[in-house]
Design a protein around this motif. Structure first.
Motif, PDB file in Angstrom:
ATOM      1  N   GLY B 206     -15.794  47.857  27.329  1.00 36.22           N
ATOM      2  CA  GLY B 206     -16.026  49.073  26.564  1.00 36.22           C
ATOM      3  C   GLY B 206     -14.858  50.032  26.533  1.00 36.22           C
ATOM      4  N   LYS B 207     -13.745  49.648  27.150  1.00 42.97           N
ATOM      5  CA  LYS B 207     -12.591  50.547  27.157  1.00 42.97           C
ATOM      6  C   LYS B 207     -11.397  49.886  26.493  1.00 42.97           C
ATOM      7  N   ILE B 208     -10.577  50.726  25.836  1.00 45.30           N
ATOM      8  CA  ILE B 208      -9.359  50.185  25.255  1.00 45.30           C
ATOM      9  C   ILE B 208      -8.267  50.214  26.313  1.00 45.30           C
ATOM     10  N   LEU B 209      -7.657  49.052  26.528  1.00 48.40           N
ATOM     11  CA  LEU B 209      -6.621  48.966  27.550  1.00 48.40           C
ATOM     12  C   LEU B 209      -5.281  49.410  26.989  1.00 48.40           C
ATOM     13  N   GLU B 210      -5.060  49.114  25.708  1.00 50.35           N
ATOM     14  CA  GLU B 210      -3.747  49.383  25.118  1.00 50.35           C
ATOM     15  C   GLU B 210      -3.843  49.186  23.610  1.00 50.35           C
ATOM     16  N   ILE B 211      -3.129  50.049  22.866  1.00 49.70           N
ATOM     17  CA  ILE B 211      -3.043  49.845  21.416  1.00 49.70           C
ATOM     18  C   ILE B 211      -1.585  49.827  21.020  1.00 49.70           C
ATOM     19  N   ASP B 212      -1.166  48.809  20.291  1.00 48.45           N
ATOM     20  CA  ASP B 212       0.209  48.779  19.790  1.00 48.45           C
ATOM     21  C   ASP B 212       0.401  47.541  18.932  1.00 48.45           C
ATOM     22  N   THR B 213       1.633  47.335  18.459  1.00 47.80           N
ATOM     23  CA  THR B 213       1.914  46.087  17.765  1.00 47.80           C
ATOM     24  C   THR B 213       2.001  44.997  18.819  1.00 47.80           C
ATOM     25  N   PRO B 214       1.721  43.758  18.454  1.00 47.85           N
ATOM     26  CA  PRO B 214       1.788  42.672  19.441  1.00 47.85           C
ATOM     27  C   PRO B 214       3.167  42.605  20.109  1.00 47.85           C
ATOM     28  N   GLN B 215       4.210  42.891  19.306  1.00 45.27           N
ATOM     29  CA  GLN B 215       5.569  42.810  19.853  1.00 45.27           C
ATOM     30  C   GLN B 215       5.796  43.865  20.930  1.00 45.27           C
ATOM     31  N   GLU B 216       5.322  45.081  20.680  1.00 46.67           N
ATOM     32  CA  GLU B 216       5.521  46.166  21.632  1.00 46.67           C
ATOM     33  C   GLU B 216       4.688  45.960  22.888  1.00 46.67           C
ATOM     34  N   ILE B 217       3.470  45.495  22.688  1.00 41.33           N
ATOM     35  CA  ILE B 217       2.557  45.349  23.816  1.00 41.33           C
ATOM     36  C   ILE B 217       3.143  44.462  24.904  1.00 41.33           C
ATOM     37  N   VAL B 218       3.761  43.345  24.502  1.00 40.45           N
ATOM     38  CA  VAL B 218       4.291  42.458  25.534  1.00 40.45           C
ATOM     39  C   VAL B 218       5.486  43.087  26.256  1.00 40.45           C
ATOM     40  N   LYS B 219       6.145  44.040  25.570  1.00 40.11           N
ATOM     41  CA  LYS B 219       7.289  44.693  26.212  1.00 40.11           C
ATOM     42  C   LYS B 219       6.847  45.578  27.366  1.00 40.11           C
ATOM     43  N   HIS B 220       5.593  46.020  27.306  1.00 43.09           N
ATOM     44  CA  HIS B 220       5.102  46.907  28.366  1.00 43.09           C
ATOM     45  C   HIS B 220       4.851  46.178  29.677  1.00 43.09           C
ATOM     46  N   TYR B 221       4.921  44.856  29.642  1.00 44.86           N
ATOM     47  CA  TYR B 221       4.635  44.098  30.852  1.00 44.86           C
ATOM     48  C   TYR B 221       5.691  44.397  31.910  1.00 44.86           C
ATOM     49  N   PRO B 222       5.272  44.766  33.116  1.00 44.76           N
ATOM     50  CA  PRO B 222       6.216  45.296  34.101  1.00 44.76           C
ATOM     51  C   PRO B 222       7.070  44.252  34.795  1.00 44.76           C
ATOM     52  N   LYS B 223       6.727  42.994  34.702  1.00 39.73           N
ATOM     53  CA  LYS B 223       7.408  41.988  35.527  1.00 39.73           C
ATOM     54  C   LYS B 223       8.089  40.933  34.669  1.00 39.73           C
ATOM     55  N   LYS B 224       8.940  40.187  35.321  1.00 38.47           N
ATOM     56  CA  LYS B 224       9.568  39.024  34.698  1.00 38.47           C
ATOM     57  C   LYS B 224       8.693  37.812  35.038  1.00 38.47           C
ATOM     58  N   ILE B 225       8.341  37.053  34.014  1.00 41.62           N
ATOM     59  CA  ILE B 225       7.445  35.913  34.261  1.00 41.62           C
ATOM     60  C   ILE B 225       8.231  34.608  34.312  1.00 41.62           C
ATOM     61  N   TYR B 226       7.842  33.743  35.264  1.00 43.84           N
ATOM     62  CA  TYR B 226       8.472  32.427  35.378  1.00 43.84           C
ATOM     63  C   TYR B 226       7.456  31.318  35.136  1.00 43.84           C
ATOM     64  N   ASP B 227       7.862  30.312  34.382  1.00 39.11           N
ATOM     65  CA  ASP B 227       7.078  29.081  34.251  1.00 39.11           C
ATOM     66  C   ASP B 227       7.360  28.223  35.470  1.00 39.11           C
ATOM     67  N   VAL B 228       6.318  27.810  36.153  1.00 35.73           N
ATOM     68  CA  VAL B 228       6.516  26.930  37.298  1.00 35.73           C
ATOM     69  C   VAL B 228       5.701  25.669  37.071  1.00 35.73           C
ATOM     70  N   LYS B 229       6.292  24.539  37.439  1.00 32.77           N
ATOM     71  CA  LYS B 229       5.579  23.284  37.237  1.00 32.77           C
ATOM     72  C   LYS B 229       5.932  22.303  38.340  1.00 32.77           C
ATOM     73  N   THR B 230       4.962  21.574  38.845  1.00 34.91           N
ATOM     74  CA  THR B 230       5.221  20.447  39.743  1.00 34.91           C
ATOM     75  C   THR B 230       4.319  19.326  39.262  1.00 34.91           C
ATOM     76  N   ASP B 231       4.233  18.223  40.019  1.00 34.08           N
ATOM     77  CA  ASP B 231       3.382  17.166  39.481  1.00 34.08           C
ATOM     78  C   ASP B 231       1.918  17.288  39.902  1.00 34.08           C
ATOM     79  N   ASN B 232       1.599  18.291  40.709  1.00 30.55           N
ATOM     80  CA  ASN B 232       0.186  18.513  41.000  1.00 30.55           C
ATOM     81  C   ASN B 232      -0.191  19.981  40.801  1.00 30.55           C
ATOM     82  N   MET B 233      -0.831  20.230  39.701  1.00 27.71           N
ATOM     83  CA  MET B 233      -1.181  21.593  39.299  1.00 27.71           C
ATOM     84  C   MET B 233      -2.046  22.303  40.348  1.00 27.71           C
ATOM     85  N   TYR B 234      -3.066  21.606  40.827  1.00 25.50           N
ATOM     86  CA  TYR B 234      -4.010  22.228  41.741  1.00 25.50           C
ATOM     87  C   TYR B 234      -3.319  22.661  43.036  1.00 25.50           C
ATOM     88  N   LYS B 235      -2.498  21.745  43.574  1.00 22.70           N
ATOM     89  CA  LYS B 235      -1.787  22.063  44.812  1.00 22.70           C
ATOM     90  C   LYS B 235      -0.799  23.188  44.581  1.00 22.70           C
TER      91      LYS B 235
END
Lengths: 242, 300, 368
Positions: B206-235
């Motif tokens: 019931g609450k709005i978290l954020e309003i903006d263009t899709p491009q701007e919204i992702v810029k507000h993300y505070p951290k740098k994200i990394y893709d991580v992969k190994t051969d066992n996802m669960y582990k």
């Protein structure tokens, strides 16, 4: 153990009058595998799934599920699988506890077993505060998580999930997939349909149905190579659009 | 301004479905309400289409007040409710003709607007709506909502439960409609569709978290994200969750999206940690932030 | 207006495409009338009767022989005194008892006048009536035979007495009853179901958001069923007249007007039901439990209101069907005009206005 096939399907066909809903599909699913079963609306996914869980008799072909034949022993299949769908999950007018007791009873668990399972579930999912609440009053995400656990109450060999995460918020969706990983890691095979293409990437292997036939079946990585696509979404679009 | 929502609140019994929400949609804009089931999207739609009264706040649609001028609004908007399923026992053509007549128009008069969409289902125009496939039903529903040339189009979860192919086609249709000057408010639980809107409101509980263009919204993300992969996802997920410096760990397609608590995070540290834990085939690479990442961060 | 016509057209599509409902809609009145009509047949065969002969003379013996030789009756028992009559009835052994008075022959020859009492079990009023008619005709025949050569004719006087249901409900009572039920069912249940169906489909939301007025939606929903109900009423009346030879005593015009009034009452009830139920199933349950059962049980169609316990008699007053059954009985069977049924008509009018007002008030132009 890992290489044993828990689902074997050969030329499985289902016709409704002139209409062939499922057209000679063949595939195998290994024990402990997460098998993604994808396809456009009306491609025949639901029909195929109904045959595998023993509630619809195929027109022709062969299928063995959990070691039982879909023609001869559909009742044995039902005892050895769990099933959860987005449409039917739990009874809204019963509490979480009552739902667990009820479904445990259906699958022939003793009162003691149900009691043990329930404590375990409450512990794992952190249900302490809501165990006596009516299911209808819970958020969708909770319902789906509990309903998945309920489908696993009788330690089935395979669990069939029909669009388990539709409409669920992204965080809960991920928690749900962590539960799926854990289940598969414990040796239960997971057979899942979804409309979220990122979820297709979580699967060990994926099959894509188009017009009643399986048009692609492989690991997500290989499928992406095969179709020269970056994501499963693109694979899907290329396949389904022809 | 095509839609103006100011401090709207709506409570059902003891559930606050919409909690002090404000946003505006400009003329000709394609605006998305993005959020899971139960976020309050449908309630907002019903308030704006004059089907429900808000407890507090005001709303204007196409220059009309939703309470005082509800009749004018009903003449000027098109609405496709979430559970909308047409008349199953009427043919494609009969359904469309019926909606045309109750809106006081004819198919011919506004054919231009629906032409692109209608020609795709025209070959089946004598078929009963109940016998159409999901994608075709949805196209017909859109035609019905458009037949009176509405100024504002409300689409409540038009793509829920629809396969990716039909979804893609549907969004392409929306883009074309937008070019014809129709303002569109659309809701969806699929985060990947957010990128297709001009502006979006992320909404949960019931609450709005954020309003903006899709491009701007992702810029507000505070951290740098990394893709991580190994051969066992669960582990991998288990391992990362035990790593003392982890900030968030979410499976994302074939990768895990990982963020670290430290400002000066060096992927090599993580590589070492994972190797120690016995992981093989480790990939760690920086990646783009998605709207889903932002949503999860805001909803936490 | 164009909107409104478009709406009605759509309603007719719905009705004519739902073959099963359509079949029930038109098959039901025919089936019901046939069922009631043929179950209550005017033929009797080998009906068991008992004889109490106080005189035991030639004449009584001759009459008994005549009756015994007819294919209509078979004499089951000869009883000795009045006390046994009740016992044989209670046991259900016989449908009628014939009592010859003492000195039957003597009375007939000396006083030219003898009496036979015919007592029938009127729990089955139709059979009772037929039995007494057949007995009378046998007696008449016999009388004619013995009177052939006599100047002052002998006269056998049959005295008929019905036990257990002295009012003797008419054979044709079922027609008003069936008509009431059918009109109630078609009008109330069908409308309430068709309105709630739109709610379930989600199309009601669209209709509300469209410029079509809620009033038009309601009237548009109702009009097709007014037509269907009128057709049903006509079919029922025609069947009764041509197949069961039921004479309609009163004015057909008045019958038509009163039927339309009752149809509107039922439709208003149907709309009211649809405003309080969210699904077709609920609407159906409420219609069946709340309308059909009281209509069948409390309208006086099957069970006479006069013999109900007082609380039920009081409750029966709020059942519209009760008043309509009285009106129909009056027009069809007794042939009375408006002067005799204005009170019932007025009650129906007031009820109808009340239900319409209530459903307009209850009908929501929004979802809440």
């Amino acid at each position: 153990m890992k290489s044993k096939n828990v689902i074997k399907v050969e030329n499985l066909t289902k016709k409704f009058g002139d209409f062939t809903a499922v057209n000679k599909i063949s595939f195998k699913v290994k024990t402990g595998e997460i098998f993604g079963f994808l396809g456009a609306n009306g491609a025949g996914k639901t029909t195929a799934m109904k045959m595998l869980i023993g509630i619809s008799i195929p027109t022709s072909g062969d299928a063995q599920v959990a070691g039982f034949d879909v023609f001869k022993n559909p009742e044995d299949i039902k005892k050895n699988i769990g099933y959860m769908s987005q449409k039917f999950a739990l009874y809204d007018d019963l509490t979480v506890k009552e739902n667990i007791t009820f479904f445990g009873g259906i699958y022939g668990l003793s009162r003691k077993q149900i009691e043990e399972k329930r404590c375990l579930l409450v512990e794992e999912l952190g249900l302490q505060d809501i165990v006596n609440e009516l299911v209808g009053s819970l958020p969708l995400g909770w319902k789906q998580k509990i309903s998945f656990s309920v489908a696993l109450l009788h330690n089935p060999k395979i669990v069939f999930l029909d669009e388990p995460t539709g409409g669920v918020d992204p965080i809960t969706r991920r928690q749900f997939w962590e539960m799926i990983y854990k289940t598969a890691n414990n040796g239960t095979t997971v057979f899942v349909t979804t409309h979220y293409m990122d979820e297709a990437e979580y699967c060990d292997r994926v099959s894509i149905m188009v017009d009643g036939k399986i048009e692609a079946l492989d690991t997500p990585t290989k499928l992406k190579e095969q179709f020269k696509a970056d994501t499963m979404n693109d694979v899907f679009l290329k396949l389904a659009r022809g | 301004m095509s839609i103006l929502v100011k401090n709207i609140t709506k409570t059902f019994k003891n559930l606050t479905a919409v909690n002090n929400i404000s946003f505006d949609v400009k003329e000709g804009e394609l605006f998305g309400l993005i959020g899971p089931d139960g976020a309050g999207k449908t309630t907002i739609f019903r308030i704006l289409t004059t089907l429900l009264f808000a407890d507090k706040g005001e709303a204007i649609v196409a220059d009309y007040d939703v309470v005082k001028d509800y009749k004018s609004i009903r003449n000027n908007v098109g609405y496709m409710p979430g559970k909308f399923s047409l008349y199953q026992d009427l043919t494609v053509e009969e359904n469309l003709a019926f909606f045309a007549t109750i809106f006081g128009t004819t198919i011919e008069k506004n054919y231009d607007l629906i032409k692109d969409i209608y020609i795709q289902i025209e070959p089946f125009k004598t078929r009963r709506a109940g016998k159409l496939s999901g994608g075709m039903k949805q196209k017909l529903a859109l035609c019905c909502a458009l037949i009176h040339k509405p100024k504002v189009l409300f689409l409540d979860e038009p793509t829920t439960g629809v396969d990716p192919v039909s979804r893609k086609e549907f969004w392409e249709m929306l883009k074309r409609l937008q070019k014809k000057g129709i303002t569109i408010l659309v809701s969806t639980p699929y985060m990947d569709e957010a990128a297709l809107c001009d502006r979006i409101a992320l909404i949960q509980d019931g609450k709005i978290l954020e309003i903006d263009t899709p491009q701007e919204i992702v810029k507000h993300y505070p951290k740098k994200i990394y893709d991580v992969k190994t051969d066992n996802m669960y582990k991998l997920i288990e391992c990362l969750n035990t790593y003392e410096h982890h900030y968030s760990v979410y499976p994302f397609g074939e990768f895990v999206h990982y963020t670290d608590k430290r400002e000066d995070f060096n992927p090599k540290d993580l590589q070492l940690f994972l190797e120690e834990m016995g992981a093989v085939n480790i990939t760690i690479q920086p990646t783009e932030t998605t709207i889903e990442d932002t949503f999860m961060e805001l909803a936490k | 207006m164009k909107r409104f016509i478009g709406f009605i057209k759509k309603e007719f599509y719905h009705i004519f495409r739902d073959r099963r409902s359509l079949f029930i809609l038109f098959g039901m009145p025919i089936a019901q009338i046939m069922l009631f009509g043929f179950a209550i047949t005017n033929e009797i065969n080998n009906v068991d009767i008992a004889i109490l002969d106080h005189s035991k003379d030639i004449t009584s013996q001759e009459i008994i022989n005549k009756i015994a030789s007819s294919k209509y009756f078979s004499i089951k028992q000869l009883i000795k005194n009045e006390a046994e009559i009740e016992a044989v009835f209670k046991k259900g052994k016989v449908k009628a008892v014939l009592i010859f008075e003492k000195d039957f022959s003597k009375n007939l020859t000396k006083e030219n006048n003898a009496t036979i009492q015919i007592i029938t079990d009127a729990t089955d009023p139709n059979t009772a009536n037929t039995i007494s008619n057949y007995t009378n005709s046998i007696l008449q025949k016999y009388q004619q035979e013995i009177n052939k050569n006599i100047k002052t004719p002998y006269q056998i006087v049959p005295k008929t007495r019905m036990v257990y249901n002295p009012e003797l409900k008419s054979v044709f009572m079922f027609v008003p009853g069936v008509m009431t039920i059918i009109l109630m069912l078609v009008s109330a249940m069908m409308t309430s179901i068709s309105i709630t169906r739109e709610k379930e489909l989600g199309t009601m939301e669209i209709l509300l958001v469209s410029p079509i007025k809620p009033f038009q939606v309601i009237v548009g929903k109702v009009i097709p069923y007014v037509f269907l109900s009128i057709i049903n009423a006509i079919v029922i009346v025609l069947l009764s007249i041509f197949i069961f030879k039921m004479p309609i005593q009163g004015s057909l015009f008045l019958l038509g007007v009163e039927s339309v009034l009752f149809i509107i009452t039922a439709l208003a009830l149907g709309i009211l039901i649809s405003t309080i139920s969210a699904t077709q199933q609920t609407a159906m349950m409420i219609s069946l439990m709340g309308l059909m059962l009281p209509t069948i049980l409390l309208s006086g169609f099957i069970f006479p209101i006069a013999s109900m316990p007082l609380p039920l008699q009081v409750i029966s007053n709020i059942i519209p069907a009760k008043w309509f059954v009285i009106i129909l009985k009056g027009i069809m069977l007794k042939g009375v005009g408006l002067t005799f049924i204005w009170k019932e008509t007025l009650i129906l009018v007031v009820m109808t206005l009340f239900f319409i007002a209530l459903s307009i008030k209850k009908y929501k132009i929004r979802l809440e």
